[in-house]
Design a protein around this motif. Sequence first.
Motif, PDB file in Angstrom:
ATOM      1  N   ASP A 335      52.287  57.012  53.053  1.00 15.87           N
ATOM      2  CA  ASP A 335      51.398  55.823  53.698  1.00 15.87           C
ATOM      3  C   ASP A 335      50.681  56.100  52.595  1.00 15.87           C
ATOM      4  O   ASP A 335      50.011  54.054  52.417  1.00 15.87           O
ATOM      5  CB  ASP A 335      51.370  55.759  54.756  1.00 15.87           C
ATOM      6  CG  ASP A 335      52.522  56.208  55.971  1.00 15.87           C
ATOM      7  OD1 ASP A 335      53.069  54.990  56.005  1.00 15.87           O
ATOM      8  OD2 ASP A 335      51.727  56.377  56.891  1.00 15.87           O
ATOM      9  N   GLU A 336      49.851  56.913  52.352  1.00 19.36           N
ATOM     10  CA  GLU A 336      48.849  56.784  51.327  1.00 19.36           C
ATOM     11  C   GLU A 336      49.219  56.144  50.243  1.00 19.36           C
ATOM     12  O   GLU A 336      48.174  55.527  49.524  1.00 19.36           O
ATOM     13  CB  GLU A 336      48.131  57.909  51.316  1.00 19.36           C
ATOM     14  CG  GLU A 336      46.871  57.811  50.456  1.00 19.36           C
ATOM     15  CD  GLU A 336      45.954  56.981  51.783  1.00 19.36           C
ATOM     16  OE1 GLU A 336      44.984  56.601  50.637  1.00 19.36           O
ATOM     17  OE2 GLU A 336      45.911  56.494  52.337  1.00 19.36           O
ATOM     18  N   ALA A 337      50.314  56.761  49.621  1.00 16.47           N
ATOM     19  CA  ALA A 337      50.715  56.649  47.954  1.00 16.47           C
ATOM     20  C   ALA A 337      51.369  54.580  48.437  1.00 16.47           C
ATOM     21  O   ALA A 337      50.700  54.136  47.325  1.00 16.47           O
ATOM     22  CB  ALA A 337      52.056  56.817  47.763  1.00 16.47           C
ATOM     23  N   PHE A 338      51.685  53.909  49.317  1.00 15.64           N
ATOM     24  CA  PHE A 338      52.520  52.767  49.275  1.00 15.64           C
ATOM     25  C   PHE A 338      50.758  52.349  49.205  1.00 15.64           C
ATOM     26  O   PHE A 338      50.881  50.634  48.812  1.00 15.64           O
ATOM     27  CB  PHE A 338      52.577  52.338  51.257  1.00 15.64           C
ATOM     28  CG  PHE A 338      53.208  51.061  50.875  1.00 15.64           C
ATOM     29  CD1 PHE A 338      54.782  50.289  50.297  1.00 15.64           C
ATOM     30  CD2 PHE A 338      52.873  49.937  51.127  1.00 15.64           C
ATOM     31  CE1 PHE A 338      54.929  49.132  50.476  1.00 15.64           C
ATOM     32  CE2 PHE A 338      53.190  48.796  51.944  1.00 15.64           C
ATOM     33  CZ  PHE A 338      53.696  48.343  51.230  1.00 15.64           C
ATOM     34  N   LEU A 339      49.724  52.210  50.185  1.00 16.21           N
ATOM     35  CA  LEU A 339      48.858  52.015  50.163  1.00 16.21           C
ATOM     36  C   LEU A 339      47.810  51.637  48.722  1.00 16.21           C
ATOM     37  O   LEU A 339      47.737  50.716  48.354  1.00 16.21           O
ATOM     38  CB  LEU A 339      47.594  52.178  50.990  1.00 16.21           C
ATOM     39  CG  LEU A 339      46.078  51.416  51.519  1.00 16.21           C
ATOM     40  CD1 LEU A 339      46.091  50.267  51.622  1.00 16.21           C
ATOM     41  CD2 LEU A 339      45.374  52.392  52.390  1.00 16.21           C
ATOM     42  N   LEU A 340      47.747  52.530  48.249  1.00 10.74           N
ATOM     43  CA  LEU A 340      47.700  52.785  46.388  1.00 10.74           C
ATOM     44  C   LEU A 340      47.758  51.448  46.086  1.00 10.74           C
ATOM     45  O   LEU A 340      47.497  51.246  44.857  1.00 10.74           O
ATOM     46  CB  LEU A 340      47.476  54.271  46.173  1.00 10.74           C
ATOM     47  CG  LEU A 340      46.153  54.965  46.669  1.00 10.74           C
ATOM     48  CD1 LEU A 340      46.910  57.019  46.575  1.00 10.74           C
ATOM     49  CD2 LEU A 340      44.869  54.943  46.167  1.00 10.74           C
ATOM     50  N   MET A 341      49.675  51.704  45.865  1.00 10.06           N
ATOM     51  CA  MET A 341      50.699  51.609  45.007  1.00 10.06           C
ATOM     52  C   MET A 341      50.142  49.871  45.508  1.00 10.06           C
ATOM     53  O   MET A 341      49.933  49.186  43.718  1.00 10.06           O
ATOM     54  CB  MET A 341      51.570  51.636  45.172  1.00 10.06           C
ATOM     55  CG  MET A 341      52.784  50.484  44.636  1.00 10.06           C
ATOM     56  SD  MET A 341      54.434  51.200  44.897  1.00 10.06           S
ATOM     57  CE  MET A 341      54.337  50.008  46.033  1.00 10.06           C
ATOM     58  N   SER A 342      50.072  48.836  46.518  1.00 10.93           N
ATOM     59  CA  SER A 342      49.362  47.513  46.915  1.00 10.93           C
ATOM     60  C   SER A 342      48.550  47.517  45.825  1.00 10.93           C
ATOM     61  O   SER A 342      48.256  46.259  45.502  1.00 10.93           O
ATOM     62  CB  SER A 342      50.112  47.626  48.046  1.00 10.93           C
ATOM     63  OG  SER A 342      51.201  47.383  48.377  1.00 10.93           O
ATOM     64  N   SER A 343      47.472  48.549  46.459  1.00 14.16           N
ATOM     65  CA  SER A 343      46.208  48.255  45.894  1.00 14.16           C
ATOM     66  C   SER A 343      45.797  47.342  44.591  1.00 14.16           C
ATOM     67  O   SER A 343      45.523  46.906  43.960  1.00 14.16           O
ATOM     68  CB  SER A 343      44.790  48.653  46.820  1.00 14.16           C
ATOM     69  OG  SER A 343      44.886  48.625  47.774  1.00 14.16           O
ATOM     70  N   GLN A 345      48.645  46.963  42.368  1.00 10.39           N
ATOM     71  CA  GLN A 345      49.388  46.018  41.605  1.00 10.39           C
ATOM     72  C   GLN A 345      48.492  45.111  41.882  1.00 10.39           C
ATOM     73  O   GLN A 345      48.701  44.159  40.749  1.00 10.39           O
ATOM     74  CB  GLN A 345      50.241  46.246  42.424  1.00 10.39           C
ATOM     75  CG  GLN A 345      52.095  47.474  42.175  1.00 10.39           C
ATOM     76  CD  GLN A 345      52.765  47.188  43.180  1.00 10.39           C
ATOM     77  OE1 GLN A 345      52.495  46.679  44.177  1.00 10.39           O
ATOM     78  NE2 GLN A 345      53.792  48.182  43.049  1.00 10.39           N
ATOM     79  N   ARG A 346      48.326  44.828  43.088  1.00  6.26           N
ATOM     80  CA  ARG A 346      46.973  43.735  43.188  1.00  6.26           C
ATOM     81  C   ARG A 346      45.698  43.128  41.959  1.00  6.26           C
ATOM     82  O   ARG A 346      45.358  42.750  40.919  1.00  6.26           O
ATOM     83  CB  ARG A 346      45.928  42.999  43.770  1.00  6.26           C
ATOM     84  CG  ARG A 346      46.954  42.853  45.774  1.00  6.26           C
ATOM     85  CD  ARG A 346      46.017  43.156  46.871  1.00  6.26           C
ATOM     86  NE  ARG A 346      47.025  42.553  48.028  1.00  6.26           N
ATOM     87  CZ  ARG A 346      47.699  43.945  48.671  1.00  6.26           C
ATOM     88  NH1 ARG A 346      46.451  44.997  48.982  1.00  6.26           N
ATOM     89  NH2 ARG A 346      48.217  43.041  50.169  1.00  6.26           N
ATOM     90  N   LEU A 347      45.266  44.511  41.454  1.00  9.55           N
ATOM     91  CA  LEU A 347      44.544  44.759  40.055  1.00  9.55           C
ATOM     92  C   LEU A 347      45.352  44.643  38.365  1.00  9.55           C
ATOM     93  O   LEU A 347      44.402  44.691  37.775  1.00  9.55           O
ATOM     94  CB  LEU A 347      43.253  45.476  39.705  1.00  9.55           C
ATOM     95  CG  LEU A 347      42.699  46.351  41.784  1.00  9.55           C
ATOM     96  CD1 LEU A 347      41.821  47.699  41.348  1.00  9.55           C
ATOM     97  CD2 LEU A 347      41.255  45.479  41.064  1.00  9.55           C
ATOM     98  N   GLY A 348      46.211  44.517  38.653  1.00 11.73           N
ATOM     99  CA  GLY A 348      47.518  44.642  37.424  1.00 11.73           C
ATOM    100  C   GLY A 348      47.833  45.380  36.993  1.00 11.73           C
ATOM    101  O   GLY A 348      48.850  45.155  35.309  1.00 11.73           O
ATOM    102  N   PHE A 349      48.299  46.324  37.467  1.00 12.92           N
ATOM    103  CA  PHE A 349      48.964  47.664  37.525  1.00 12.92           C
ATOM    104  C   PHE A 349      50.051  47.009  37.939  1.00 12.92           C
ATOM    105  O   PHE A 349      50.125  47.435  38.441  1.00 12.92           O
ATOM    106  CB  PHE A 349      48.145  48.971  37.206  1.00 12.92           C
ATOM    107  CG  PHE A 349      46.657  48.906  37.085  1.00 12.92           C
ATOM    108  CD1 PHE A 349      46.358  49.604  36.000  1.00 12.92           C
ATOM    109  CD2 PHE A 349      45.157  48.806  37.497  1.00 12.92           C
ATOM    110  CE1 PHE A 349      44.990  49.325  35.638  1.00 12.92           C
ATOM    111  CE2 PHE A 349      44.089  48.547  37.271  1.00 12.92           C
ATOM    112  CZ  PHE A 349      44.430  49.316  36.198  1.00 12.92           C
TER     113      PHE A 349
END
Length: 413
Positions: A335-343, A345-349
């Motif tokens: 769950d933490e990995a999914f949250l970090l990934m989504s955040s 990705q929104r920053l352009g990574f």
Amino acid sequence: MITGIKGFNDILPGEVETWQHIEAAARRVFGCYGFSEIRIPILEKTELFCRSIGDTTDIVEKEMYSFVDKGENAVTMRPEGTASVMRAYIEHKLYAQDPVAKLYYLGPMFRYERPQKGRYRQFHQIGAEVTGVTDPKVDAQVLTMLCHFFAELGLTEPTLQLNSLGCPDCRPAYREALKNFLRERLDRLCDDCKRRYESNPLRALDCKSAHCKEATADAPAMLDHLCPTCDAHFAATRRHLERVGTAYAINNRMVRGLDYYTRTTFELVTGLLGAQSAVAAGGRYDGLIADLGGPSIPGIGFAMGVERVALLLKEQTFARRPDLFVAALGDGAQDEAFLLMSSLQRLGFTVEMDYEGKSLKSQMRRADKLNSRFTLIIGGDELVRGSAVLKNMDAGSQGDVALKPEAIAPHLR
């Protein structure tokens, strides 16, 4: 299993990134020269191509995908782009805004040919057109832009070949001189060249048949029959190319396969693709706009085959690497990995993770397969302390980082 149609190819991941690289370079370079993109339809009235390309060309005679639609209209899937661009230029009266237009296009074309390396029934072109200028400086600029584009891709192999096809004032006399030359050699020409002897004798000069090449080896050259105006235009074009350092070679056998060309014609050729040596080609078409019902406005342009350019870049890799792979062990870490990934990705990574809760070893194999730049491993202990080890996979270094997107992002930049 239903398979694709012969000559209509899928462009798969791993290939498409090369195409995107080529298209991005075209947009970047063409923009420097003041060109704007135009998007033209795939389907046009058949009459457009018969009038522009010419009834006696191979394209119109043999290769067009034409049919009658449900409205009883004769339509054709576009075999080339220039005619469509000029149709749009006339129909929308772009010349009323400014007769000088610089336009480029990207997209698929369709010709029923025998599929071969770099040449398919659905193929893709990037092209550019300039209207409203007869000055040879614009010829030199178009050619220089085309060479600039290939240099931008890091390709030095395609070389520019140049010729002039004269104009309606001087070409008829050359045509007769060539027919007189060919008349004595008709028995040595291929069936296509014999058939085109009356209607389009110039095509014998670029026929691929070995017999035709041998029979026309000492044929008269158009460059020796140019009128003073065309001769001066060609000389000025070459002079401007030399002044800006754009290298070229004269090829007096180049005639191109479309009837609308006048004066400057050119090809970028390479020895790296076998028989398909031309990767880009074009020329001046000063009468085309008027022939299609528009005002008497000159034009010049070119098109390149994207498949052939991609073949020249086949040793290079343009697939984007993930910036980060997050390996997570346990439901909470997932769950933490999914949250970090989504955040992030929104920053352009570009961020990837495993969704199936596989072993750490399996997840690390996945990170290696994707060639991720960084890897972050999150388990129960990392969740408790709020930080984890971020590994730089290229440098082989690592360090602790807080499990917050704002703390991770600076390392990925």
